[in-house]
Enzyme design. Structure first.
Site, PDB file in Angstrom:
ATOM      1  N   TYR A  72      40.013  20.559  53.654  1.00 28.01           N
ATOM      2  CA  TYR A  72      40.932  21.214  52.720  1.00 28.01           C
ATOM      3  C   TYR A  72      40.780  20.626  51.318  1.00 28.01           C
ATOM      4  O   TYR A  72      40.746  21.344  50.327  1.00 28.01           O
ATOM      5  CB  TYR A  72      42.378  21.031  53.208  1.00 28.01           C
ATOM      6  CG  TYR A  72      43.368  21.888  52.463  1.00 28.01           C
ATOM      7  CD1 TYR A  72      43.729  23.140  52.948  1.00 28.01           C
ATOM      8  CD2 TYR A  72      43.938  21.452  51.264  1.00 28.01           C
ATOM      9  CE1 TYR A  72      44.625  23.942  52.267  1.00 28.01           C
ATOM     10  CE2 TYR A  72      44.830  22.240  50.574  1.00 28.01           C
ATOM     11  CZ  TYR A  72      45.180  23.487  51.067  1.00 28.01           C
ATOM     12  OH  TYR A  72      46.064  24.270  50.386  1.00 28.01           O
ATOM     13  N   PHE A 124      34.665  44.339  31.076  1.00 28.55           N
ATOM     14  CA  PHE A 124      34.566  44.998  32.381  1.00 28.55           C
ATOM     15  C   PHE A 124      35.950  45.482  32.810  1.00 28.55           C
ATOM     16  O   PHE A 124      36.961  44.956  32.361  1.00 28.55           O
ATOM     17  CB  PHE A 124      33.985  44.024  33.411  1.00 28.55           C
ATOM     18  CG  PHE A 124      33.811  44.669  34.757  1.00 28.55           C
ATOM     19  CD1 PHE A 124      32.905  45.694  34.929  1.00 28.55           C
ATOM     20  CD2 PHE A 124      34.576  44.274  35.847  1.00 28.55           C
ATOM     21  CE1 PHE A 124      32.760  46.316  36.172  1.00 28.55           C
ATOM     22  CE2 PHE A 124      34.435  44.893  37.083  1.00 28.55           C
ATOM     23  CZ  PHE A 124      33.539  45.915  37.245  1.00 28.55           C
ATOM     24  N   ASP A 125      35.999  46.469  33.714  1.00 28.29           N
ATOM     25  CA  ASP A 125      37.296  47.104  33.999  1.00 28.29           C
ATOM     26  C   ASP A 125      38.342  46.168  34.604  1.00 28.29           C
ATOM     27  O   ASP A 125      39.514  46.255  34.258  1.00 28.29           O
ATOM     28  CB  ASP A 125      37.143  48.402  34.818  1.00 28.29           C
ATOM     29  CG  ASP A 125      36.489  48.210  36.158  1.00 28.29           C
ATOM     30  OD1 ASP A 125      35.870  47.148  36.351  1.00 28.29           O
ATOM     31  OD2 ASP A 125      36.583  49.104  37.015  1.00 28.29           O
ATOM     32  N   ASP A 215      31.993  35.926  30.304  1.00 25.45           N
ATOM     33  CA  ASP A 215      32.076  36.583  31.603  1.00 25.45           C
ATOM     34  C   ASP A 215      30.630  36.582  32.086  1.00 25.45           C
ATOM     35  O   ASP A 215      29.808  37.379  31.654  1.00 25.45           O
ATOM     36  CB  ASP A 215      32.625  38.004  31.457  1.00 25.45           C
ATOM     37  CG  ASP A 215      32.632  38.743  32.789  1.00 25.45           C
ATOM     38  OD1 ASP A 215      31.969  38.283  33.738  1.00 25.45           O
ATOM     39  OD2 ASP A 215      33.275  39.802  32.873  1.00 25.45           O
ATOM     40  N   ALA A 217      28.937  36.913  35.023  1.00 28.32           N
ATOM     41  CA  ALA A 217      28.515  37.469  36.314  1.00 28.32           C
ATOM     42  C   ALA A 217      26.991  37.615  36.409  1.00 28.32           C
ATOM     43  O   ALA A 217      26.402  37.345  37.447  1.00 28.32           O
ATOM     44  CB  ALA A 217      29.193  38.819  36.547  1.00 28.32           C
ATOM     45  N   LYS A 258      27.206  38.287  42.041  1.00 28.83           N
ATOM     46  CA  LYS A 258      26.029  38.827  41.355  1.00 28.83           C
ATOM     47  C   LYS A 258      24.983  37.707  41.253  1.00 28.83           C
ATOM     48  O   LYS A 258      24.279  37.450  42.218  1.00 28.83           O
ATOM     49  CB  LYS A 258      26.416  39.348  39.960  1.00 28.83           C
ATOM     50  CG  LYS A 258      27.204  40.660  40.000  1.00 28.83           C
ATOM     51  CD  LYS A 258      28.667  40.450  40.105  1.00 28.83           C
ATOM     52  CE  LYS A 258      29.469  41.713  39.923  1.00 28.83           C
ATOM     53  NZ  LYS A 258      30.882  41.510  40.229  1.00 28.83           N
ATOM     54  N   HIS A 450      39.830  54.458  40.049  1.00 29.49           N
ATOM     55  CA  HIS A 450      38.579  54.958  40.640  1.00 29.49           C
ATOM     56  C   HIS A 450      38.371  54.515  42.082  1.00 29.49           C
ATOM     57  O   HIS A 450      37.677  55.173  42.831  1.00 29.49           O
ATOM     58  CB  HIS A 450      37.373  54.602  39.763  1.00 29.49           C
ATOM     59  CG  HIS A 450      37.109  53.142  39.618  1.00 29.49           C
ATOM     60  ND1 HIS A 450      37.902  52.319  38.874  1.00 29.49           N
ATOM     61  CD2 HIS A 450      36.134  52.364  40.137  1.00 29.49           C
ATOM     62  CE1 HIS A 450      37.420  51.083  38.927  1.00 29.49           C
ATOM     63  NE2 HIS A 450      36.355  51.087  39.684  1.00 29.49           N
TER      64      HIS A 450
END
Ligand code: F0G
Length: 458
Positions: A72, A124-125, A215, A217, A258, A450
């Site tokens: 843990y 990004f969304d 960001d 990714a 990614k 979406h």
């Protein structure tokens, strides 16, 4: 003489995929309310819905899975991941999260408040949703060239420095908690940001005393483009380029699904201890204890190995060049795609592909549905449905681009699969003039519609 590139790996395990008939697919997509997210994977032949979490892991990653330490607190796998992230990025403070949006939730809980402005390059969304959910305002400062799908620009993810400086200059410092730079820029079409632009954005951020976060990714694919397209970086290794990119910033949010080459996971990595301390309050509340944050020990281990593999040139070359191979095939067939081709996906330009379908009838969605019906290929709409409604007026937002994204999973499909996709699109393109009507919405949720929207044919 120079030799051609080839995948720097061979295949050890294969997974069966199923071909179906057109009649079956017509029935399945009707039952799925014309929402491709509602299909079962067994109903899809070639799945290009996303490159997120869909890649194949290496034997070295699987080996590290076996060695995962599931303690843990203070797990060895956490230490391996933290040390790897620090070695590759230079950021010493690591907060694992269950995926990229978990990282957004944790960091933005600590930093974003009502009325704040968050400048960036086409957020990004989920990033946009996490900002708007806190009543902050994402400000898009991308260069105008990014919106012209026929215009060649080597770095369409770049920030327009004038747009950015205007926001920084005209607003009080305390209203701008940070600038966020997405590398590569997914919403712009997987388009890279140049090192020169990163350096200049960083310069503006320093001038106005605002932190810069990535960001990240698809940071490794971004580094590949810098090496290929920015002369000064031609002889640098990917790892050197990555390190320089991150040197210009203060931290990163990572969807490890990614360029982490894993099926689930993410993290925040930060330079500043004080910001780290603010953020871990929320990671403990939303994600898990600070040394695992939503990830199993074995997953952190596989991610550590994946980060090293993803930042090797030979891997990146075969990955990005496969995407470009499909792009070239489509261009040869005159199928309208966004140019230049980005790092992880092909973007079909539905405005040029099916201009005969009215925009209010979601023409990009109509094209994505057709691609599934004709060939069993699943892509995703990046257009009016994904753009959601304006949070204040509740009116549909019509983005400049109506795209269908065909995202290529990493190390999964062969070039024969790419040939098949190109042939299916060619058939649709040849009969495009027959397409006159699209879809209307019969159900939608208040945000991120979406994923669950339901449609009917007009
Ligand atoms: N940022 C970018 C640039 C992304 O592309 C994604 C996810 C996220 C953040 C969120 O990460 O999914 O791990 O929570 N993009 C996926 C896609 C969903 O299909 O492009 P996540």
């Amino acid at each position: 003489m120079e030799l051609p590139y080839a995948e720097p790996y061979k295949i050890k395990t294969v997974e069966k995929i199923y071909r179906s008939t057109r009649e079956q697919r017509e029935k399945w997509i009707r039952e799925a309310k014309y929402n491709l997210f509602k299909l079962k994977s067994s109903q899809v032949f070639i799945d290009l819905l996303t490159d997120s979490g869909t890649g194949a892991m290496s034997d070295e990653q699987w080996a590290e899975m076996m060695r995962g330490d599931e303690s843990y607190a203070g797990s060895r796998s956490y230490e391996l991941l933290r040390d790897t992230v620090e070695r590759i990025t230079g950021y010493p403070h690591l907060i694992p999260t269950h995926q990229g949006r978990g990282a957004e939730n944790v960091l933005f809980s600590a930093l974003v408040k009502e009325g704040d402005l968050i400048p960036g390059n086409m957020h990004f969304d989920t990033t946009k949703a996490h900002i708007e959910f806190r009543k902050g305002i994402p400000v898009d400062c991308t260069i105008d060239e990014a919106y012209d799908t026929e215009h060649y620009h080597p770095f369409k993810g770049n920030v327009d420095l004038n747009k950015l400086e205007k926001v920084l200059k005209e607003n009080p410092r305390e209203k701008i908690p940070f600038v966020i730079l997405t590398v590569t820029c997914n919403t712009a079409g997987g388009q890279p940001v140049s090192m020169e632009n990163i350096r200049q954005v960083s310069g503006l951020c320093r001038k106005y005393g605002v932190p810069l976060y990535f960001d990240a990714a698809r940071f490794a694919e971004n580094a590949y483009f810098i090496k290929k397209r920015e002369r000064a970086y031609k002889d640098k290794s990917i790892k050197e380029i990555v390190r320089e990119m991150f040197d210009y910033g203060d931290g990163m949010l990572m969807s490890a699904k990614k360029d982490g080459l894993v099926n689930i996971g993410g993290f925040i990595a930060l330079r500043n201890l004080e910001t780290y301390r603010k953020a871990i309050v929320y990671s403990i509340m939303f994600e898990g204890f600070i040394t695992y944050g939503g990830m199993a020990g074995r997953d952190m281990g596989a991610l550590a190995v994946g980060l090293d593999e993803a930042t090797e040139f030979d891997y990146l070359e075969s990955r990005v060049e496969q995407v470009h191979y499909l792009g070239r095939r489509l261009m040869e067939l005159d199928v309208p795609v966004q140019q230049p081709i980005g790092g992880h996906a092909i973007y079909l330009d539905a405005n040029r592909f099916v201009p005969t379908i009215p925009r209010e009838q979601f023409r990009a969605q109509a094209l994505a549905v057709e691609l599934y019906i004709v060939g069993g290929v699943r892509g995703v709409e990046i257009g009016t449905i994904m753009a959601d409604r304006d949070p204040v007026t509740r009116k549909n937002r019509y983005p400049k681009l109506e795209l269908v994204r065909l995202a290529i999973p990493r190390r999964v499909y062969t070039d024969n699969h790419m040939n098949y996709v190109a042939e299916v699109l060619k058939q649709i393109y040849d009969t495009r003039h027959e397409a006159k009507t699209g879809y209307r919405i019969v159900y939608e949720p208040p945000i991120l519609r979406h994923f669950t929207v339901e449609l009917e044919k007009i």
